[in-house]
Scaffold this active site. Structure first.
Site, PDB file in Angstrom:
ATOM      1  N   LYS A  65       2.814  -9.214  -3.263  1.00 59.58           N
ATOM      2  CA  LYS A  65       1.843  -8.108  -3.295  1.00 59.58           C
ATOM      3  C   LYS A  65       0.967  -8.231  -4.543  1.00 59.58           C
ATOM      4  CE  LYS A  65       1.430  -5.073  -0.848  1.00 59.58           C
ATOM      5  NZ  LYS A  65       0.650  -4.905   0.418  1.00 59.58           N
ATOM      6  N   THR A  92       1.528  -1.604  -3.835  1.00 59.74           N
ATOM      7  CA  THR A  92       2.756  -0.897  -4.210  1.00 59.74           C
ATOM      8  C   THR A  92       2.901  -0.808  -5.724  1.00 59.74           C
ATOM      9  OG1 THR A  92       5.155  -1.206  -4.229  1.00 59.74           O
ATOM     10  CG2 THR A  92       3.875  -3.178  -3.871  1.00 59.74           C
ATOM     11  N   ASP A  93       3.665   0.172  -6.172  1.00 57.31           N
ATOM     12  CA  ASP A  93       3.954   0.267  -7.610  1.00 57.31           C
ATOM     13  C   ASP A  93       4.931  -0.824  -8.061  1.00 57.31           C
ATOM     14  OD1 ASP A  93       6.287   1.232  -6.409  1.00 57.31           O
ATOM     15  OD2 ASP A  93       6.419   3.050  -7.630  1.00 57.31           O
ATOM     16  N   GLU A  94       5.546  -1.522  -7.090  1.00 58.77           N
ATOM     17  CA  GLU A  94       6.542  -2.532  -7.462  1.00 58.77           C
ATOM     18  C   GLU A  94       5.925  -3.712  -8.211  1.00 58.77           C
ATOM     19  OE1 GLU A  94       9.629  -3.332  -4.613  1.00 58.77           O
ATOM     20  OE2 GLU A  94       9.239  -1.453  -3.578  1.00 58.77           O
ATOM     21  N   TYR A 108       8.859 -10.077  -2.750  1.00 55.36           N
ATOM     22  CA  TYR A 108       7.963  -9.083  -2.140  1.00 55.36           C
ATOM     23  C   TYR A 108       6.906  -8.636  -3.146  1.00 55.36           C
ATOM     24  CZ  TYR A 108       6.278  -4.411  -0.822  1.00 55.36           C
ATOM     25  OH  TYR A 108       5.481  -3.323  -0.570  1.00 55.36           O
TER      26      TYR A 108
HETATM   27  N1  LIG Z   1       6.667   1.890   2.550  1.00 55.66           N
HETATM   28  C1  LIG Z   1       6.420   2.161   1.283  1.00 55.66           C
HETATM   29  O1  LIG Z   1       7.154   2.941   0.650  1.00 55.66           O
HETATM   30  C2  LIG Z   1       5.228   1.551   0.586  1.00 55.66           C
HETATM   31  C3  LIG Z   1       4.903   1.997  -0.694  1.00 55.66           C
HETATM   32  C4  LIG Z   1       3.771   1.455  -1.318  1.00 55.66           C
HETATM   33  C5  LIG Z   1       2.999   0.516  -0.681  1.00 55.66           C
HETATM   34  N2  LIG Z   1       3.346   0.075   0.565  1.00 55.66           N
HETATM   35  C6  LIG Z   1       2.472  -0.911   1.217  1.00 55.66           C
HETATM   36  O2  LIG Z   1       1.898  -0.262   2.337  1.00 55.66           O
HETATM   37  C7  LIG Z   1       1.679  -1.203   3.389  1.00 55.66           C
HETATM   38  C8  LIG Z   1       2.346  -0.728   4.658  1.00 55.66           C
HETATM   39  O3  LIG Z   1       3.743  -0.545   4.405  1.00 55.66           O
HETATM   40  P1  LIG Z   1       4.711  -0.057   5.562  1.00 55.66           P
HETATM   41  O4  LIG Z   1       5.898   0.558   4.908  1.00 55.66           O
HETATM   42  O5  LIG Z   1       3.950   0.705   6.572  1.00 55.66           O
HETATM   43  O6  LIG Z   1       5.156  -1.466   6.165  1.00 55.66           O
HETATM   44  P2  LIG Z   1       5.846  -1.788   7.573  1.00 55.66           P
HETATM   45  O7  LIG Z   1       6.717  -2.967   7.311  1.00 55.66           O
HETATM   46  O8  LIG Z   1       6.451  -0.569   8.159  1.00 55.66           O
HETATM   47  O9  LIG Z   1       4.634  -2.204   8.513  1.00 55.66           O
HETATM   48  C9  LIG Z   1       3.937  -3.413   8.357  1.00 55.66           C
HETATM   49  C10 LIG Z   1       3.074  -3.618   9.599  1.00 55.66           C
HETATM   50  O10 LIG Z   1       2.328  -4.825   9.400  1.00 55.66           O
HETATM   51  C11 LIG Z   1       2.423  -5.614  10.576  1.00 55.66           C
HETATM   52  N3  LIG Z   1       2.308  -7.017  10.190  1.00 55.66           N
HETATM   53  C12 LIG Z   1       3.201  -7.747   9.469  1.00 55.66           C
HETATM   54  N4  LIG Z   1       2.760  -9.007   9.333  1.00 55.66           N
HETATM   55  C13 LIG Z   1       1.568  -9.069   9.976  1.00 55.66           C
HETATM   56  C14 LIG Z   1       0.619 -10.108  10.174  1.00 55.66           C
HETATM   57  N5  LIG Z   1       0.815 -11.339   9.690  1.00 55.66           N
HETATM   58  N6  LIG Z   1      -0.510  -9.818  10.847  1.00 55.66           N
HETATM   59  C15 LIG Z   1      -0.722  -8.574  11.347  1.00 55.66           C
HETATM   60  N7  LIG Z   1       0.144  -7.566  11.208  1.00 55.66           N
HETATM   61  C16 LIG Z   1       1.280  -7.815  10.516  1.00 55.66           C
HETATM   62  C17 LIG Z   1       3.779  -5.280  11.180  1.00 55.66           C
HETATM   63  O11 LIG Z   1       3.833  -5.577  12.566  1.00 55.66           O
HETATM   64  C18 LIG Z   1       3.884  -3.789  10.884  1.00 55.66           C
HETATM   65  O12 LIG Z   1       3.311  -3.026  11.919  1.00 55.66           O
HETATM   66  C19 LIG Z   1       2.233  -2.547   2.884  1.00 55.66           C
HETATM   67  O13 LIG Z   1       1.150  -3.300   2.409  1.00 55.66           O
HETATM   68  C20 LIG Z   1       3.160  -2.148   1.743  1.00 55.66           C
HETATM   69  O14 LIG Z   1       3.231  -3.165   0.782  1.00 55.66           O
HETATM   70  C21 LIG Z   1       4.440   0.572   1.213  1.00 55.66           C
END
Ligand SMILES: NC(=O)c1ccc[n+]([C@@H]2O[C@H](COP(=O)([O-])OP(=O)(O)OC[C@H]3O[C@@H](n4cnc5c(N)ncnc54)[C@H](O)[C@@H]3O)[C@@H](O)[C@H]2O)c1
Length: 340
Positions: free
Chosen positions: A169, A140-142, A165
């Site tokens: 990350k 993430t950009d965070e 968080y």
């Molecule tokens: N949503 C955003 O805007 C955004 C932006 C940049 C980066 N990201 C990154 O992208 C990735 C996905 O984000 P998202 O929004 O889809 O998240 P989300 O919270 O919607 O989904 C996370 C998934 O991971 C699974 N999970 C959690 N803990 C687990 C574990 N211990 N073992 C196996 N599975 C596990 C959950 O069941 C879920 O299906 C993350 O790494 C996040 O940091 C998200």
């Protein structure tokens, strides 16, 4: 790409469940194993379209489970990893950071250590058949902290995470980086801005605005609503991951963003205006439901991305404009919340 057995973690979450159908369609010669714990954030209904696909297999489990992860690498002869699984909600990390440390740091360590053991004979020496194996870490950009009114994050911005968080990350990004420098593992990291689109969990900003609006409840906006985020349609992120995974250079980081900055109050107003058009209330506008609530602790003011590198080196650019993307998103949640 030659035939690959790709381990995708967290594929039942928001971005993963948009990515898997897209990626299967883009690459006919891949087999996907989706390892997801199905925490509150995972939803298998979002993968209905692929659940019978012969190139797709779901495994429920925890990325921190060393034995399970090892057995998956062996059983499926995993050639690559695309690692989405994480605890992802900043507010939850403030209430209870422990799960973030476990999954985001220990989980990433468990996975990349399994990859190292499965793919390398020793440092810088891949086993036969795993010469091309890649570990793509989704971040993430965070991790870069908060910007003022001006400036942008890019791949050279120093890390300055401000929430549990983003700190978790950032730690995982450093682990991944170290496996490239120490062992020569083929890693790529992408750091993306805020995603929006279908299949996002109810707890996040845009689904919350739509859900509260439709329920006739207050639409809560933190502080004065002036916090700025760069918003990218989730499929544009998926395309960015695809190019970074298939064409990115080993050891490199790519920041991904939409050049699309909006503050929270303007997002709430725009969504209310779309709802006023597509699903009008009997009286008045949904904007009247917007209310300001006590600010999030340590709330970063602004994130913005300079995505020059992925654009010029890998030829990626966003395909969805914000108005069209937001309308598609509102329409998806309208049908979801009207069913429930
Ligand atoms: N949503 C955003 O805007 C955004 C932006 C940049 C980066 N990201 C990154 O992208 C990735 C996905 O984000 P998202 O929004 O889809 O998240 P989300 O919270 O919607 O989904 C996370 C998934 O991971 C699974 N999970 C959690 N803990 C687990 C574990 N211990 N073992 C196996 N599975 C596990 C959950 O069941 C879920 O299906 C993350 O790494 C996040 O940091 C998200």
């Amino acid at each position: 790409m030659p035939k690959r057995n790709i381990l995708i973690t967290g594929g039942a979450g928001f971005i993963g469940s948009n990515f898997i159908p897209f990626f299967l369609e883009q690459h006919q010669d891949i087999f996907i194993i989706n390892l997801d714990k199905l925490t509150y954030a995972g939803n298998l209904q979002h993968l209905e379209d692929v659940k019978n696909n012969e190139r797709y297999k779901f495994v429920q489990g925890d990325i921190c489970d060393v034995d399970l992860v090892k057995s998956i690498f062996i059983e499926y002869q995993i050639s690559d990893v695309i690692h989405f699984a994480a605890e992802s909600h900043v507010d939850n990390s403030i209430e209870g950071p422990e799960a973030f440390i476990k999954t985001n740091i220990n989980g990433t360590f468990t996975l990349i250590e399994a990859a190292r053991k499965h793919w390398l004979i020793e440092a810088n020496s891949p086993k036969q058949g795993f010469e091309m194996s890649r570990f793509h870490h989704i971040s993430t950009d965070e991790v870069y902290g908060s910007l003022g009114e001006s400036g942008f994050f890019d791949e050279n911005t120093p890390y300055a995470p401000n929430s549990p968080y983003s700190a978790s990350k950032a730690s995982s990004d450093f682990l991944v980086r170290s496996y490239f420098h120490t062992y020569g593992l083929n890693v790529v990291t992408s750091n993306c801005s805020n995603n929006y689109g279908p299949k996002q969990h109810d707890e996040k900003l845009i689904p919350t605005i739509i859900r509260k609006a439709l329920a006739g409840e207050d639409i809560p906006i933190y502080g004065d609503g002036k916090n700025v985020r760069d918003w990218l349609y989730v499929l544009d992120h998926c395309m960015g991951i695809d190019v970074a995974f298939t064409k990115g250079k080993a050891g490199e980081t790519y920041v991904i963003g939409g050049d699309n900055e909006h503050n929270n109050i303007s997002i709430a107003k725009t969504i209310c205006t779309i709802l006023d058009q597509v699903h009008p209330k009997e009286n008045g506008s949904y904007t009247e439901q917007i209310t300001f609530v006590k600010d999030r602790l340590g709330h970063d003011f602004r994130y913005a991305i300079d995505a020059h590198k992925i654009k010029t080196e890998l030829g990626w650019k966003p395909q969805f404009n914000f108005d069209a993307g937001l309308k598609k998103t509102v329409s998806w949640y309208l049908s979801k919340y009207q069913k429930s």
